[in-house]
Design an enzyme around this catalytic site. Structure first.
Site, mmCIF file in Angstrom:
data_model
loop_
_atom_site.group_PDB
_atom_site.id
_atom_site.type_symbol
_atom_site.label_atom_id
_atom_site.label_comp_id
_atom_site.label_asym_id
_atom_site.label_seq_id
_atom_site.Cartn_x
_atom_site.Cartn_y
_atom_site.Cartn_z
ATOM 1 C CG ASP A 189 -2.278 -0.611 0.912
ATOM 2 O OD1 ASP A 189 -2.622 -0.736 -0.282
ATOM 3 O OD2 ASP A 189 -2.993 -0.972 1.870
ATOM 4 C CE LYS B 59 -4.864 2.225 1.165
ATOM 5 N NZ LYS B 59 -5.365 1.394 2.258
ATOM 6 C CG HIS C 106 -3.764 2.468 -3.207
ATOM 7 N ND1 HIS C 106 -5.107 2.220 -3.248
ATOM 8 C CD2 HIS C 106 -3.190 1.317 -2.753
ATOM 9 C CE1 HIS C 106 -5.335 0.993 -2.818
ATOM 10 N NE2 HIS C 106 -4.195 0.419 -2.517
ATOM 11 C CG ASP D 227 -4.838 -5.800 1.460
ATOM 12 O OD1 ASP D 227 -4.780 -5.134 2.504
ATOM 13 O OD2 ASP D 227 -4.992 -5.280 0.332
#
Ligand SMILES: [Fe+2]
Length: 334
Positions: free
Chosen positions: A200, A203, A228, A281
């Site tokens: 991630d 992000k 992202h 996730d």
């Protein structure tokens, strides 16, 4: 440090009103009544955003805009336009103004606009800072040796999105458990472990107000969040050591049935590491409190994962996750 707003208008009353309003919102305020002094202030003071009247005497608002955008790319500009002059506003937007507002000014609307533009610039500068850090890495080292750097990067994501505290770490550990059960070798397990820690990272390029928004996201906000994986890939791409994890980062939101993003890939066309990471996730996101809902119980989350077998997730990975890998979960709850 408060953001500095520069208000540029030849009408003194407008400058005063805007100044008072934004000072009350905690901004540092500078004022100018013509283009030349506005540009000078931008060059000498830490101006974050300019509220710029289009109809200035002498050097026009559009000329000022052009000068700012060519010489000071990190300064935001919102144009203030007389009612009925939408055409000039369109020209300003083509010249890279960040937004525009019509007179008479709706202060609340302008306040939201100002915060939005400033956050866009803040987010962009966070992405370039992190790219800068990443680019200092020595390309000859292996993933494992950059562990501290990776941990710091993963920490940077969580600092921005506090609801995900420990998320990347748990996803990483659970992904490795799945990988072991698939018979992966050490090198593959390493890609999973570090790739999951970084999945991630993009992000950092998502606005905080959107990441932490308590209510439902608008279509536009959702589209912003969906960028992202691509931003993440873009951040780590310049460094060779990260090449083995690029596809994992880009594809961790693809769905097995082809309805995911960013590429709409289907089934085994989706990178195996990404197919693995997407299961823990989602599971870990479901079992954590989010700004818009409370955590689900482990059993509830597992049954949702099971329901999405073959649609969102690779069925084989789901079976391995529910049937085995999940047993280690308790160890990683922090
Ligand atoms: Fe993600």
């Amino acid at each position: 440090m408060p953001d500095t707003l520069l208000i540029v208008d030849d009408e003194e009353s407008i400058c005063k009103n805007l100044g008072k309003y934004f000072r009350g919102k905690g901004f540092d305020i500078l004022m100018a009544s013509d283009g030349e002094s506005a540009i000078e202030l931008c060059q000498t003071k830490p101006v974050g955003l300019v509220l710029l009247d289009i109809g200035l005497p002498g050097m026009s608002g559009l000329d000022v805009l052009k000068r700012i955008k060519t010489t000071l790319p990190n300064v935001g500009v919102i144009m203030i336009t007389a009612y009925g002059d939408a055409e000039t506003a369109v020209r300003a937007m083509k010249m890279k103004a960040d937004d525009y507002i019509l007179k008479p000014i709706d202060m609340t609307g302008l306040g939201i606009m100002v915060n939005n533009v400033l956050e866009t610039y803040r987010t962009q500068s966070e992405v370039s800072d992190i790219k800068q850090q990443v680019s200092t890495l020595d390309s000859s080292v292996r993933l494992k040796e950059t562990y501290n750097m990776i941990k710091a990067l993963a920490g940077a994501i969580e600092a921005k999105d506090p609801f995900t505290k420990g998320h990347s770490y748990r996803v990483s550990q659970l992904s490795v458990e799945i990988g072991k059960r698939l018979g992966f070798n050490d090198e593959e397990l390493e890609i999973l472990e570090y790739g999951a820690l970084l999945h991630d990272i993009g992000k950092i390029g998502v606005k905080e107000v959107i990441l932490n928004k308590p209510g439902r996201l608008s279509a536009k906000e959702y589209a912003h969040i969906q960028r992202h994986p691509v931003i993440g890939e873009d951040i780590v791409k310049p460094v060779e050591i990260f090449h083995p994890v690029l596809t994992l980062i880009r594809s961790h939101h693809e769905h097995f049935d082809g309805r995911g993003y960013p590429d709409g890939l289907k089934g085994e066309k989706i990178n195996i590491f990404a197919r693995i990471v997407s299961v823990p996730d989602s599971f870990d996101a479901m079992t954590s409190d989010r700004p818009y809902r409370e955590a689900l119980s482990v059993n509830e989350a597992l049954s949702r994962i099971d329901e999405a077998k073959g649609t969102q997730f690779d069925p084989q990975i789901v079976d391995i996750f529910i049937g085995g890998a999940i047993k280690i979960y308790d160890r990683y709850i922090m």
